[in-house]
Motif scaffolding. Structure first.
Motif, PDB file in Angstrom:
ATOM      1  N   VAL A  26     -10.081   2.574  -3.586  1.00  0.00           N
ATOM      2  CA  VAL A  26     -11.145   1.831  -2.899  1.00  0.00           C
ATOM      3  C   VAL A  26     -12.167   2.866  -2.423  1.00  0.00           C
ATOM      4  CG1 VAL A  26     -11.672   0.443  -0.839  1.00  0.00           C
ATOM      5  CG2 VAL A  26      -9.615  -0.051  -2.183  1.00  0.00           C
ATOM      6  N   LEU A  70      -4.522   2.748  -7.877  1.00  0.00           N
ATOM      7  CA  LEU A  70      -5.564   1.947  -7.228  1.00  0.00           C
ATOM      8  C   LEU A  70      -6.431   2.829  -6.351  1.00  0.00           C
ATOM      9  CD1 LEU A  70      -4.277  -0.136  -4.218  1.00  0.00           C
ATOM     10  CD2 LEU A  70      -2.845   1.490  -5.354  1.00  0.00           C
ATOM     11  N   SER A  97       1.593   2.307   4.214  1.00  0.00           N
ATOM     12  CA  SER A  97       1.375   1.191   5.131  1.00  0.00           C
ATOM     13  C   SER A  97       1.161  -0.114   4.362  1.00  0.00           C
ATOM     14  CB  SER A  97       0.164   1.539   6.015  1.00  0.00           C
ATOM     15  OG  SER A  97      -0.238   0.446   6.745  1.00  0.00           O
ATOM     16  N   ASN A 138       0.827   9.974   1.539  1.00  0.00           N
ATOM     17  CA  ASN A 138      -0.308   9.046   1.544  1.00  0.00           C
ATOM     18  C   ASN A 138       0.002   7.875   2.485  1.00  0.00           C
ATOM     19  OD1 ASN A 138      -2.331   7.218   0.964  1.00  0.00           O
ATOM     20  ND2 ASN A 138      -2.324   7.675  -1.240  1.00  0.00           N
ATOM     21  N   ARG A 146     -13.307   0.800   2.835  1.00  0.00           N
ATOM     22  CA  ARG A 146     -11.896   0.831   3.273  1.00  0.00           C
ATOM     23  C   ARG A 146     -11.677   0.145   4.613  1.00  0.00           C
ATOM     24  NH1 ARG A 146     -10.582   6.955   1.176  1.00  0.00           N
ATOM     25  NH2 ARG A 146     -10.995   6.403  -0.997  1.00  0.00           N
ATOM     26  N   GLY A 147     -10.429  -0.217   4.818  1.00  0.00           N
ATOM     27  CA  GLY A 147     -10.061  -0.822   6.092  1.00  0.00           C
ATOM     28  C   GLY A 147     -10.373  -2.301   6.167  1.00  0.00           C
ATOM     29  N   GLY A 191      -8.864  -4.500   3.865  1.00  0.00           N
ATOM     30  CA  GLY A 191      -7.803  -5.218   3.171  1.00  0.00           C
ATOM     31  C   GLY A 191      -7.882  -5.196   1.656  1.00  0.00           C
ATOM     32  N   GLY A 231      -7.504  -2.655  -0.475  1.00  0.00           N
ATOM     33  CA  GLY A 231      -6.378  -1.897  -1.048  1.00  0.00           C
ATOM     34  C   GLY A 231      -5.107  -2.735  -1.048  1.00  0.00           C
ATOM     35  N   ALA A 232      -4.861  -3.446   0.048  1.00  0.00           N
ATOM     36  CA  ALA A 232      -3.667  -4.292   0.142  1.00  0.00           C
ATOM     37  C   ALA A 232      -3.722  -5.422  -0.871  1.00  0.00           C
ATOM     38  CB  ALA A 232      -3.539  -4.853   1.553  1.00  0.00           C
ATOM     39  N   ASN A 235       3.634  -3.283   4.720  1.00  0.00           N
ATOM     40  CA  ASN A 235       3.112  -4.582   5.165  1.00  0.00           C
ATOM     41  C   ASN A 235       3.394  -5.695   4.162  1.00  0.00           C
ATOM     42  OD1 ASN A 235       2.153  -3.449   7.483  1.00  0.00           O
ATOM     43  ND2 ASN A 235       0.042  -3.276   6.798  1.00  0.00           N
TER      44      ASN A 235
HETATM   45  C1  LIG Z   1      -5.112   3.769  -0.364  1.00  0.00           C
HETATM   46  C2  LIG Z   1      -6.425   2.965  -0.405  1.00  0.00           C
HETATM   47  C3  LIG Z   1      -6.507   2.258  -1.748  1.00  0.00           C
HETATM   48  C4  LIG Z   1      -6.407   1.946   0.747  1.00  0.00           C
HETATM   49  O1  LIG Z   1      -7.569   1.133   0.626  1.00  0.00           O
HETATM   50  P1  LIG Z   1      -8.072   0.176   1.848  1.00  0.00           P
HETATM   51  O2  LIG Z   1      -8.955  -0.843   1.252  1.00  0.00           O
HETATM   52  O3  LIG Z   1      -8.609   0.990   2.957  1.00  0.00           O
HETATM   53  O4  LIG Z   1      -6.713  -0.475   2.298  1.00  0.00           O
HETATM   54  P2  LIG Z   1      -6.540  -1.598   3.398  1.00  0.00           P
HETATM   55  O5  LIG Z   1      -7.827  -1.901   4.079  1.00  0.00           O
HETATM   56  O6  LIG Z   1      -5.850  -2.719   2.704  1.00  0.00           O
HETATM   57  O7  LIG Z   1      -5.617  -0.887   4.467  1.00  0.00           O
HETATM   58  C5  LIG Z   1      -4.245  -1.022   4.326  1.00  0.00           C
HETATM   59  C6  LIG Z   1      -3.495  -0.361   5.443  1.00  0.00           C
HETATM   60  O8  LIG Z   1      -3.580   1.069   5.357  1.00  0.00           O
HETATM   61  C7  LIG Z   1      -3.860   1.588   6.630  1.00  0.00           C
HETATM   62  N1  LIG Z   1      -4.577   2.825   6.456  1.00  0.00           N
HETATM   63  C8  LIG Z   1      -5.734   2.999   5.843  1.00  0.00           C
HETATM   64  N2  LIG Z   1      -6.069   4.311   5.825  1.00  0.00           N
HETATM   65  C9  LIG Z   1      -5.076   4.956   6.496  1.00  0.00           C
HETATM   66  C10 LIG Z   1      -4.817   6.315   6.840  1.00  0.00           C
HETATM   67  N3  LIG Z   1      -5.667   7.285   6.472  1.00  0.00           N
HETATM   68  N4  LIG Z   1      -3.687   6.601   7.508  1.00  0.00           N
HETATM   69  C11 LIG Z   1      -2.829   5.627   7.858  1.00  0.00           C
HETATM   70  N5  LIG Z   1      -2.991   4.331   7.549  1.00  0.00           N
HETATM   71  C12 LIG Z   1      -4.117   4.002   6.883  1.00  0.00           C
HETATM   72  C13 LIG Z   1      -4.690   0.527   7.294  1.00  0.00           C
HETATM   73  O9  LIG Z   1      -4.668   0.671   8.699  1.00  0.00           O
HETATM   74  C14 LIG Z   1      -3.995  -0.730   6.827  1.00  0.00           C
HETATM   75  O10 LIG Z   1      -2.847  -0.958   7.585  1.00  0.00           O
HETATM   76  P3  LIG Z   1      -2.803  -2.173   8.621  1.00  0.00           P
HETATM   77  O11 LIG Z   1      -3.100  -3.417   7.809  1.00  0.00           O
HETATM   78  O12 LIG Z   1      -1.402  -2.114   9.134  1.00  0.00           O
HETATM   79  O13 LIG Z   1      -3.863  -1.871   9.613  1.00  0.00           O
HETATM   80  C15 LIG Z   1      -7.661   3.896  -0.201  1.00  0.00           C
HETATM   81  O14 LIG Z   1      -7.501   4.615   0.985  1.00  0.00           O
HETATM   82  C16 LIG Z   1      -7.905   4.859  -1.357  1.00  0.00           C
HETATM   83  O15 LIG Z   1      -8.553   4.535  -2.345  1.00  0.00           O
HETATM   84  N6  LIG Z   1      -7.376   6.104  -1.238  1.00  0.00           N
HETATM   85  C17 LIG Z   1      -7.542   7.112  -2.292  1.00  0.00           C
HETATM   86  C18 LIG Z   1      -6.734   6.786  -3.549  1.00  0.00           C
HETATM   87  C19 LIG Z   1      -5.286   6.470  -3.243  1.00  0.00           C
HETATM   88  O16 LIG Z   1      -4.677   7.012  -2.316  1.00  0.00           O
HETATM   89  N7  LIG Z   1      -4.673   5.570  -4.049  1.00  0.00           N
HETATM   90  C20 LIG Z   1      -3.295   5.150  -3.894  1.00  0.00           C
HETATM   91  C21 LIG Z   1      -2.350   5.894  -4.782  1.00  0.00           C
HETATM   92  S1  LIG Z   1      -2.504   5.451  -6.489  1.00  0.00           S
END
Ligand SMILES: CC(C)(COP(=O)(O)OP(=O)(O)OC[C@H]1O[C@@H](n2cnc3c(N)ncnc32)[C@H](O)[C@@H]1OP(=O)(O)O)[C@@H](O)C(=O)NCCC(=O)NCCS
Length: 181
Positions: A101, A99, A143, A138, A106-107, A109, A111-112, A147
């Motif tokens: 985003v 997955l 997180s 990661n 980001r931030g 929800g 990704g969740a 959650n």
């Molecule tokens: C991982 C990813 C999908 C998260 O997307 P997102 O839409 O920002 O996720 P959310 O908004 O649902 O955030 C989820 C949680 O992660 C936490 N979070 C986000 N970035 C963070 C970071 N760099 N360090 C720590 N926590 C982090 C948020 O605070 C949130 O936690 P909370 O609800 O307790 O506050 C996005 O960062 C991404 O695309 N990363 C690159 C690709 C990747 O890592 N994919 C996953 C592996 S396949």
């Protein structure tokens, strides 16, 4: 269509609203999907795919997707611009999730929401484990899993982690906070 500078706002603030925006992608979304992955920086690509990938690898990856077998879904911020994409492979033997985003979305929800939707689909299809080519450093994905009441396990290395997917009724109970009857 050049959507690279499309304004993504306003973005939903609640996980539920993201789920309402989910759409299934198909072969016609190929170019927009490639554009989504190409918009990820070097480190994000490594986190998403487990290894460094260039644009040609991304194009081959998208061209290799079986859109009928897999669950490929996401949310759009503007026409042709996928702000988040989940690719759940259900090949009969194993379930695997990737997955991503876009940084500017980001931030909120998304990704969740993608994660939970994929876990539910895998659980409903009877899979007991969900693999992810993700690095255990990661923090965002850790997180998200925590959650959702789940933990990501790894064989000791920093890549290729997996989740134990609870049976579907149990996962539904976890989300609703109900205890088993
Ligand atoms: C991982 C990813 C999908 C998260 O997307 P997102 O839409 O920002 O996720 P959310 O908004 O649902 O955030 C989820 C949680 O992660 C936490 N979070 C986000 N970035 C963070 C970071 N760099 N360090 C720590 N926590 C982090 C948020 O605070 C949130 O936690 P909370 O609800 O307790 O506050 C996005 O960062 C991404 O695309 N990363 C690159 C690709 C990747 O890592 N994919 C996953 C592996 S396949």
């Amino acid at each position: 269509m050049d959507t690279s500078h499309a304004d993504l706002r306003p973005l939903p603030r609640r996980l539920l609203d993201w789920v309402a925006l989910f759409e299934r992608l198909d072969r016609a979304d190929r170019d927009a999907m490639v554009a989504h992955f190409a918009a990820l920086g070097e480190e994000d690509r490594r986190l998403r795919f487990g290894v460094a990938v260039d644009d040609s690898v991304i194009a081959r990856y998208v061209d290799g997707i079986d859109f009928e077998r897999d669950v490929v879904f996401g949310a759009r911020g503007a026409p042709g611009q996928w702000v988040g994409i989940g690719h759940l492979v259900l090949d009969g033997k194993a379930a695997e999730l990737g997955l991503s985003v876009l940084p500017q979305a980001r931030g909120h929800g998304l990704g969740a929401a993608i994660f939970r939707y994929a876990v539910v689909r895998a659980a409903r299809a009877g899979y007991g484990r969900l693999y992810m080519h993700c690095l255990t450093r990661n923090r965002a994905i850790m997180s998200i899993a925590r959650n959702a009441g789940m933990s990501i396990e790894s064989g000791g290395g920093e890549a290729d982690a997996y989740l134990i997917v609870p049976p579907y009724p149990e996962f539904a109970r976890m989300l609703t906070g109900e205890s088993a009857p």
